[in-house]
Design a protein around this motif. Structure first.
Motif, short mmCIF file in Angstrom:
data_model
loop_
_atom_site.label_atom_id
_atom_site.label_comp_id
_atom_site.label_asym_id
_atom_site.label_seq_id
_atom_site.Cartn_x
_atom_site.Cartn_y
_atom_site.Cartn_z
N LYS B 243 -74.47 -19.60 30.82
CA LYS B 243 -75.45 -18.65 30.70
C LYS B 243 -74.64 -17.41 30.08
CE LYS B 243 -78.34 -15.55 33.67
NZ LYS B 243 -77.65 -14.36 33.77
N GLU B 244 -73.48 -17.19 30.42
CA GLU B 244 -72.57 -15.92 29.95
C GLU B 244 -72.45 -16.32 28.31
OE1 GLU B 244 -70.01 -14.09 33.63
OE2 GLU B 244 -69.36 -15.90 32.45
N ILE B 245 -71.91 -17.52 27.85
CA ILE B 245 -72.09 -17.99 26.67
C ILE B 245 -73.07 -17.68 25.85
CG2 ILE B 245 -71.28 -19.88 25.01
CD1 ILE B 245 -69.51 -20.77 27.45
N ARG B 246 -74.15 -18.37 26.52
CA ARG B 246 -75.56 -18.01 25.62
C ARG B 246 -76.01 -16.70 25.44
NH1 ARG B 246 -74.36 -21.78 23.27
NH2 ARG B 246 -73.73 -23.68 24.48
N GLU B 247 -75.61 -15.71 26.30
CA GLU B 247 -76.13 -14.44 26.15
C GLU B 247 -75.04 -13.47 25.18
OE1 GLU B 247 -77.52 -13.47 30.76
OE2 GLU B 247 -75.77 -12.46 29.80
N ALA B 248 -73.71 -13.99 25.22
CA ALA B 248 -72.90 -13.46 24.00
C ALA B 248 -73.21 -13.94 22.56
CB ALA B 248 -71.53 -13.92 24.41
N GLU B 249 -73.58 -15.33 22.61
CA GLU B 249 -74.04 -15.73 21.00
C GLU B 249 -75.39 -14.96 20.77
OE1 GLU B 249 -75.15 -19.73 21.20
OE2 GLU B 249 -73.88 -20.11 19.31
N LYS B 250 -76.17 -14.81 21.49
CA LYS B 250 -77.32 -14.05 21.36
C LYS B 250 -77.11 -12.53 20.74
CE LYS B 250 -81.16 -15.19 23.82
NZ LYS B 250 -81.75 -15.20 24.87
N ILE B 251 -76.36 -11.92 21.66
CA ILE B 251 -75.82 -10.54 21.27
C ILE B 251 -75.22 -10.49 19.98
CG2 ILE B 251 -74.31 -8.61 21.77
CD1 ILE B 251 -74.75 -9.45 24.86
N VAL B 252 -74.10 -11.26 19.69
CA VAL B 252 -73.36 -11.20 18.36
C VAL B 252 -74.64 -11.60 17.35
CG1 VAL B 252 -71.58 -12.31 17.01
CG2 VAL B 252 -71.17 -11.77 19.25
N ARG B 253 -75.33 -12.56 17.48
CA ARG B 253 -76.19 -12.93 16.28
C ARG B 253 -77.18 -11.77 16.21
NH1 ARG B 253 -78.14 -17.59 18.17
NH2 ARG B 253 -76.76 -18.89 17.04
N THR B 254 -77.83 -11.19 17.08
CA THR B 254 -78.67 -10.11 16.96
C THR B 254 -78.25 -8.92 16.24
OG1 THR B 254 -79.77 -11.03 18.74
CG2 THR B 254 -80.59 -8.80 18.14
N VAL B 255 -77.10 -8.41 16.70
CA VAL B 255 -76.19 -7.54 15.90
C VAL B 255 -76.23 -7.75 14.55
CG1 VAL B 255 -74.09 -6.33 16.03
CG2 VAL B 255 -75.15 -6.60 18.08
N ARG B 256 -75.78 -8.73 14.29
CA ARG B 256 -75.50 -9.25 12.73
C ARG B 256 -76.73 -9.00 11.98
NH1 ARG B 256 -70.52 -13.64 12.59
NH2 ARG B 256 -69.12 -12.35 13.80
N GLU B 257 -77.87 -9.57 12.56
CA GLU B 257 -79.07 -9.70 11.78
C GLU B 257 -79.61 -8.28 11.65
OE1 GLU B 257 -80.36 -13.97 13.41
OE2 GLU B 257 -81.54 -12.44 14.25
N ASN B 258 -79.49 -7.57 12.88
CA ASN B 258 -79.98 -6.15 12.83
C ASN B 258 -79.26 -5.38 11.63
OD1 ASN B 258 -82.56 -5.51 14.61
ND2 ASN B 258 -81.20 -7.29 15.76
N ALA B 259 -77.73 -5.21 11.78
CA ALA B 259 -77.15 -4.68 10.85
C ALA B 259 -77.64 -4.92 9.52
CB ALA B 259 -75.51 -5.10 10.98
N ASP B 260 -77.98 -6.21 9.37
CA ASP B 260 -78.27 -6.50 7.73
C ASP B 260 -79.65 -5.42 7.41
OD1 ASP B 260 -76.22 -8.04 7.50
OD2 ASP B 260 -77.49 -9.88 7.84
N LYS B 261 -80.28 -5.17 8.54
CA LYS B 261 -81.27 -4.46 8.40
C LYS B 261 -81.33 -2.89 8.58
CE LYS B 261 -84.09 -8.11 10.57
NZ LYS B 261 -84.62 -8.36 12.00
N GLY B 262 -80.07 -2.55 8.86
CA GLY B 262 -79.73 -1.19 9.05
C GLY B 262 -80.25 -0.63 10.56
N VAL B 263 -80.34 -1.71 11.25
CA VAL B 263 -80.85 -1.25 12.88
C VAL B 263 -79.63 -1.22 13.78
CG1 VAL B 263 -82.39 -1.75 14.82
CG2 VAL B 263 -83.24 -2.10 12.35
N GLY B 264 -79.33 -0.21 14.36
CA GLY B 264 -78.36 -0.26 15.29
C GLY B 264 -78.46 -0.23 16.83
#
Lengths: 99, 298
Positions: B243-264
């Motif tokens: 569960k911790e691994i999936r949550e961490a993966e989701k956080i890293v992926r979402t941050v990168r996707e949002n960073a591309d859109k300029g969302v913090g």
């Protein structure tokens, strides 16, 4: 580097080698006993002689009792025995320059 | 993850004077090996241990396992030569024993820099850690943690600390609670890693496991070990859950996707998150990867 006294380095534990270096009047003599003498005797002698040469030792009586040491261990114990036999106790020239 | 922040769940102590121990320690896969020039080596064998260490560092392939050297104390005549041998051989780091003041760290830092110059090593390539073993060291932990750019972490050393405090080991760890907590606070404040002391009773693996669980709960990065038998236990305890691994993966992926859109700032599963959650998530994924539980893209 001049061998001025008898010195020993290393132990008789497995994977180690014990090197005894004594002053010798004329040239260098190496005596080896090893659990792998038939397979590696020549290689052990070559490492010891190469190390002595690198350290500028012209004459010494060297006794090697090998218990299956790696090449780097043979070199380490030989260097330690030479420096002890030469009365050299600090500021070692790591890298093995000739003295 | 940089070398300074690499995973260090286990640091296995080895007597640098004994070739049988140091020639193949990497096969047990600790995250780091700790070549000991200090307590494990007799006074009349300090020179032999240095030669053994130097040639092992140069010639043995530790297959990615970090190579740290515990030098002799700054109150001995040995530590400067220990540093020269370690740096000449290319050690990844130096551990200062019995560290009590920031000045101790600065002194060793300067000696390392001099050795890096002398042996043509890259400046700053030799890292540093401090072992805190006294009440004075515990009280000065923050200044010790902030004393050098090379310093990647601090360790509490239990044996000497307990002696100073006139106490002894207890299963609950109550005698070490204040020291562990203070050093953790200091390390986290300074942004460096923190390691717990060795557990010396190899016949009590249950007690060892309980102590490692406590270490993880407190926030330690890892533990010093004295036997290969202790390594897997530490790695298993520190391994994140699925569960911790999936949550961490989701956080890293979402941050990168949002960073591309300029969302913090954004939400994941109803929780508001921002970039501050990324280091923790990356550490979870690194732990998972090191434990063989994750082979994903992050």
């Amino acid at each position: 580097m001049e061998v001025v006294k008898t010195a020993i380095a290393g132990t008789l534990e497995s994977s180690d080698v014990q090197i005894t270096i004594e002053p010798n009047g004329n040239g260098t003599a190496v005596d080896i006993s090893s659990i792998v003498l038939n397979q590696y005797g020549r290689q052990i002698k070559a490492i010891v002689l190469d190390t002595l040469n690198t350290l500028g030792v012209k004459s010494a009586k060297v006794t090697v009792v090998d218990k299956g040491a790696l090449d780097c261990t043979i070199k380490a114990r030989t260097e330690c025995a030479v420096y002890r036999a030469a009365g050299f106790a600090e500021s070692f020239p790591w890298g093995g320059e000739k003295q | 993850m940089t070398e300074k922040r690499r995973l260090r769940r286990t640091m296995m102590f080895l007597n640098a004077q004994r070739p049988g121990l140091i020639k193949d320690a990497y096969i047990y896969r600790p995250d780091s090996v700790m070549f000991d020039l200090e307590d494990a080596v007799a006074e009349n064998q300090k020179d032999a241990a240095r030669f053994s260490l130097y040639h092992a560092l140069l010639n043995v392939d530790y297959c990615g396992v970090e190579r740290i050297v515990r030098i002799n104390g700054l109150d001995t005549p040995y530590w400067k030569e220990d540093i020269r041998a370690s740096v000449a051989g290319g050690a990844d780091g130096i551990r200062i024993p019995k560290c009590e003041y920031a000045q101790d760290v600065k002194l060793v830092d300067a000696a390392i820099e001099a050795a890096e110059n002398e042996f043509s090593r890259v400046k700053g390539s030799t890292l540093l850690m401090s072992a805190i073993e006294s009440p004075r060291g515990v009280l000065n932990a923050l200044s010790i943690c902030e004393a050098s750019e090379r310093l990647f972490g601090v360790a509490i050393s239990g044996a000497d600390f307990r002696k100073c405090m006139q106490t002894a080991y207890t299963k609950s760890g109550v005698e070490m609670a204040a020291a562990r907590g203070n050093i953790l606070l200091a390390a986290r404040s300074a942004g460096v890693q923190c390691f717990d002391t060795v557990f010396t009773n190899l016949d009590d693996m249950e007690g060892f496991t309980e102590e490692v669980v406590m270490n993880k709960q407190m926030g330690f990065d890892g533990k010093s070990v004295i036997s290969p038998r202790q390594i897997k236990i530490v790695h298993d305890v520190f391994a994140p859950s699925e569960k911790e691994i999936r949550e961490a993966e989701k956080i890293v992926r979402t941050v990168r996707e949002n960073a591309d859109k300029g969302v913090g700032v954004f939400t994941i599963d109803g929780k508001m998150l921002d970039i501050a959650f990324v280091p923790g998530a990356e550490r979870t994924l690194a732990l998972a990867r090191a434990s063989g539980l994750y082979e994903g893209e992050f």
